[in-house]
Design a protein around this motif. Structure first.
Motif, PDB file in Angstrom:
ATOM      1  N   UNK A 167       0.772  -1.230   0.000  1.00  0.00           N
ATOM      2  CA  UNK A 167       0.000   0.000   0.000  1.00  0.00           C
ATOM      3  C   UNK A 167       0.802   1.278   0.000  1.00  0.00           C
ATOM      4  N   UNK A 168       2.143   1.217  -0.010  1.00  0.00           N
ATOM      5  CA  UNK A 168       2.973   2.418   0.081  1.00  0.00           C
ATOM      6  C   UNK A 168       3.291   2.970  -1.305  1.00  0.00           C
ATOM      7  N   UNK A 169       3.267   4.284  -1.408  1.00  0.00           N
ATOM      8  CA  UNK A 169       3.621   4.963  -2.640  1.00  0.00           C
ATOM      9  C   UNK A 169       4.929   5.714  -2.435  1.00  0.00           C
ATOM     10  N   UNK A 170       5.335   6.439  -3.457  1.00  0.00           N
ATOM     11  CA  UNK A 170       6.606   7.161  -3.434  1.00  0.00           C
ATOM     12  C   UNK A 170       6.702   8.097  -2.234  1.00  0.00           C
ATOM     13  N   UNK A 171       5.655   8.877  -1.995  1.00  0.00           N
ATOM     14  CA  UNK A 171       5.706   9.846  -0.895  1.00  0.00           C
ATOM     15  C   UNK A 171       5.805   9.150   0.457  1.00  0.00           C
ATOM     16  N   UNK A 172       5.169   7.984   0.591  1.00  0.00           N
ATOM     17  CA  UNK A 172       5.224   7.271   1.869  1.00  0.00           C
ATOM     18  C   UNK A 172       6.658   6.853   2.199  1.00  0.00           C
ATOM     19  N   UNK A 173       7.354   6.280   1.214  1.00  0.00           N
ATOM     20  CA  UNK A 173       8.730   5.848   1.456  1.00  0.00           C
ATOM     21  C   UNK A 173       9.640   7.048   1.641  1.00  0.00           C
ATOM     22  N   UNK A 174       9.393   8.126   0.903  1.00  0.00           N
ATOM     23  CA  UNK A 174      10.181   9.344   1.094  1.00  0.00           C
ATOM     24  C   UNK A 174       9.995   9.895   2.502  1.00  0.00           C
ATOM     25  N   UNK A 175       8.772   9.798   3.040  1.00  0.00           N
ATOM     26  CA  UNK A 175       8.526  10.259   4.403  1.00  0.00           C
ATOM     27  C   UNK A 175       9.258   9.397   5.421  1.00  0.00           C
TER      28      UNK A 175
END
Length: 675
Positions: free
Chosen positions: A179-187
């Motif tokens: 369920x993780x997108x680019x912004x989630x991993x960047x956060x």
């Protein structure tokens, strides 16, 4: 970002290829973010682009060829970071056409803009989460059509290692990225002072995935096996969980998975079943609703389409990152999406587009192997196209739970409270209650005990579920006799008694619930039902305080049954079908002949009811006394009372005006009751 050509000045290809090695800190240094201007988003996007582009595409960018590359990204969040990464891969200028969403401008303008970009003799890059968002002339002319897949465990592990300045990437699993997108991993990779350990970032990653896969309270959801009261829907859910396990093992194609629609009264646990199913299967869960689409946007048509696309794109990305290669998408209150056949001219232009877009995107999800589940209180309002196979394949009614189901729900919400106490009386008295109502009763009982400074007792729970009856004892006993007659007579006639109660509910002072046999009923079957309905009024006259208006609903239903015999079902003197059975009594308003026939039959059935009631008066009065004390009896208890008090005169089938009905004399009725 709106689609359109943008000229970008770029750094050299070799500079980018050496960027990570030149700027990464040595072991023991603070963080890559402290050594370079690269943000986590840029680092992830550049690593993903480098892994996705083929050698031929990279060579074309490096040699400044007039090539056309189309890149499909996992979601709208990737468009700008990928554009930035492309700018660092090419040498000189590159024309970028980025489209995070479907463009509102005319098709001709978009096509002309793309054609002009391709005529400049420079590399042209199209970037979008869907090919449909880009000008089709660009897609058709593409020399390289590539896709950046959702974040993989290997890529994220490498990025974390570079960010922390270590050589060995941490072990990232597929479920850590669910369920993780680019912004989630960047956060997750944000600057955090002394946080330099890959293990610490991995722990953050796991927490983020748990939040995205389900609500924060997902860890407190009960196991699927502990859910009660769902009948066929639970069986289907268990089979689906088993099928998802087969998909995970590679033994089943995810496109074989079924979707479903759960419908029923509010509070019956439709959403809970969907969440528990997802948690049990260990797959990502994403929920949406039409209300969310309007609440999260200005509400214009284009904004609603974007909300639908965000939900669908998020599900596709979550499924790709899941070890099971699937996900569960939940659409709450599906009836808020109107039936196109019932739309007014004023709303048709808007909602026809919305419904059609949902049909297309949701069919795409099903072809991708994603499980779609929806919930509604009003299935009759749903567009039929949504319910065909390939969208929401199965439909299950979620009814209020039976006694065993209510008992299980109470135990689930009580937890350690009343662990050594039999709460069956509370389950029995809560007839008709939904799971949400039972949960509210448990909370209120706890609050009642807290306010008194003591542990919760069974009386606290009973006081919330069934408060003391404020009616006069004589009134309660009269209701008990009426309902007891319904139950005993129905039992004698072979009708299955589910439950009888004297608890008031709405306009009803009490209720008797029967389970009708399946199959096509004949005249005798229908007359038995009418006889059971009329027995309450007969008991009021013979054993109670006299006939009263409390039997009005019984008379209405008996009248409908008898009228339908003559005017709808061809079971009377004529065969003509004149009106639907559900509306049969309306015929009495203008047809005097049918009214006379119905009245004669009702009078005959009432005399039979009086005969049966008088013959079973001891069983009825004994049942009434138990109802006064316990307020609720189930079918087995009614059967036990009937067996202990056999009828004074044997009630047998005779052929009079209507077969299988006892005459008053043969039922042992006194002369007074025959008057």
């Amino acid at each position: 970002m709106q689609p359109g050509a943008a000229t970008v000045e770029t750094t050299s290809f070799n500079d980018f290829m050496d960027l990570a090695s030149k700027t990464a800190p040595r072991r023991g240094s603070s963080s890559l973010s402290h050594q370079t201007s690269l943000s986590p988003t840029q680092l992830i996007a550049r690593a993903a682009v480098k892994a996705a582009l083929s050698r031929a595409a990279l060579r074309g960018l490096r040699d400044r060829r007039a090539i056309v590359i189309v890149l499909q990204v996992p979601s709208a969040a990737w468009v700008e970071p990928v554009q930035d990464a492309i700018a660092n891969l090419a040498v000189g200028r590159v024309e970028v056409i980025g489209a995070a969403y479907r463009e509102k401008s005319t098709s001709d303008n978009r096509e002309d803009s793309a054609l002009h970009a391709m005529s400049l003799g420079r590399p042209v890059i199209g970037i979008a989460p869907s090919m449909a968002f880009l000008p089709q002339v660009l897609v058709a002319a593409a020399d390289h059509t590539l896709a950046i897949p959702p974040l993989s465990p290997a890529l994220v592990g490498q990025v974390i290692a570079k960010w922390c300045g270590v050589r060995r990437p941490p072990l990232v699993r597929a479920e850590h990225l669910a369920g993780l997108d680019l912004r989630d991993v960047a956060a997750v990779l944000r600057c955090a002072g002394t946080t330099t350990s890959p293990r610490a970032y991995l722990a953050r990653l796991k927490r983020a995935a748990r939040h995205r896969v389900g609500p924060p309270e997902a860890e407190t959801l009960p196991p699927l096996a502990d859910l009660t009261g769902y009948d066929e829907a639970k069986v289907w859910a268990e089979m689906l969980v088993a099928d998802i396990a087969r998909v995970r093992a590679g033994d089943l194609d995810p496109r074989e998975l079924e979707g479903a629609l759960f419908w029923g009264k509010p509070g019956t646990g439709k959403t809970l079943l969907a969440r528990v199913l997802s948690a049990e299967a260990g797959v990502p869960f994403r929920a949406t609703s039409v209300a969310m689409w309007f609440g999260n946007s200005p509400g214009y048509l284009n904004d609603i389409i974007k909300q639908i696309d965000q939900f669908c794109d998020g599900l596709l990305m979550a499924a790709r990152s899941s070890s099971a290669r699937t996900a569960v998408g939940f659409v709450d209150e599906l009836d808020a999406l109107p039936n196109r056949a019932k739309l007014s001219d004023r709303n048709s232009d808007f909602f026809s587009v919305v419904v059609t877009h949902c049909l297309m995107r949701w069919e795409e999800l099903r072809r991708a192997g994603i499980v779609l589940i929806a919930a509604t209180n009003h299935p009759e309002n749903i567009d039929p196209a949504l319910l065909r196979p390939g969208r929401f394949d199965r439909q299950f009614e979620i009814t209020p739970p039976d006694e065993q189901g209510r008992l299980g729900i109470l135990r689930q919400h009580l937890g350690p409270d009343l662990a050594a106490v039999d709460v069956t009386p509370a389950a029995r008295l809560s007839s008709g209650a939904t799971g949400a109502m039972l949960a509210g009763s448990v909370k209120a009982a706890r609050r009642r005990a807290r306010s008194s400074g003591r542990p919760m007792s069974l009386d606290d729970l009973l006081s919330e579920i069934a408060p003391p009856d404020a009616r006069h004892p004589d009134e309660i006993r009269a209701v008990a006799i009426h309902e007891a007659a319904h139950a005993i007579v129905a039992h004698r006639l072979g009708l299955a008694v589910v439950q009888v109660t004297v608890q008031p509910a709405g306009d009803a002072a009490g209720a008797t619930r029967l389970r009708l046999l399946t199959g096509v009923p004949g005249r005798q079957d229908l007359e038995r039902r009418a006889l059971a309905l009329l027995s309450g009024r007969a008991a009021d006259s013979l054993l109670g305080r006299g006939a009263n208006a409390g039997a009005s609903h019984d008379l209405q239903e008996a009248t409908r049954i008898v009228t339908s015999l003559h005017a709808s079902l061809g079971l009377g003197a004529t065969l003509a079908h004149r009106i639907e059975p559900a509306e049969a009594e309306r015929l009495l308003q203008w047809d005097r002949e049918v009214t006379t026939l119905v009245e004669q039959d009702l009078q005959h059935l009432m005399r039979q009811a009086e005969a049966v009631v008088w013959a079973n008066r001891e069983a009825i009065l004994a049942t009434a006394e138990l109802l006064v004390v316990h307020r609720v009896l189930v079918g087995d208890e009614v059967a036990a009372v009937a067996a202990a008090h056999p009828p004074r005169v044997r009630v047998k089938a005779v052929r009079r005006q209507h077969p299988a009905m006892p005459s008053p004399a043969e039922a042992g009725c006194s002369p007074a009751c025959r008057q």
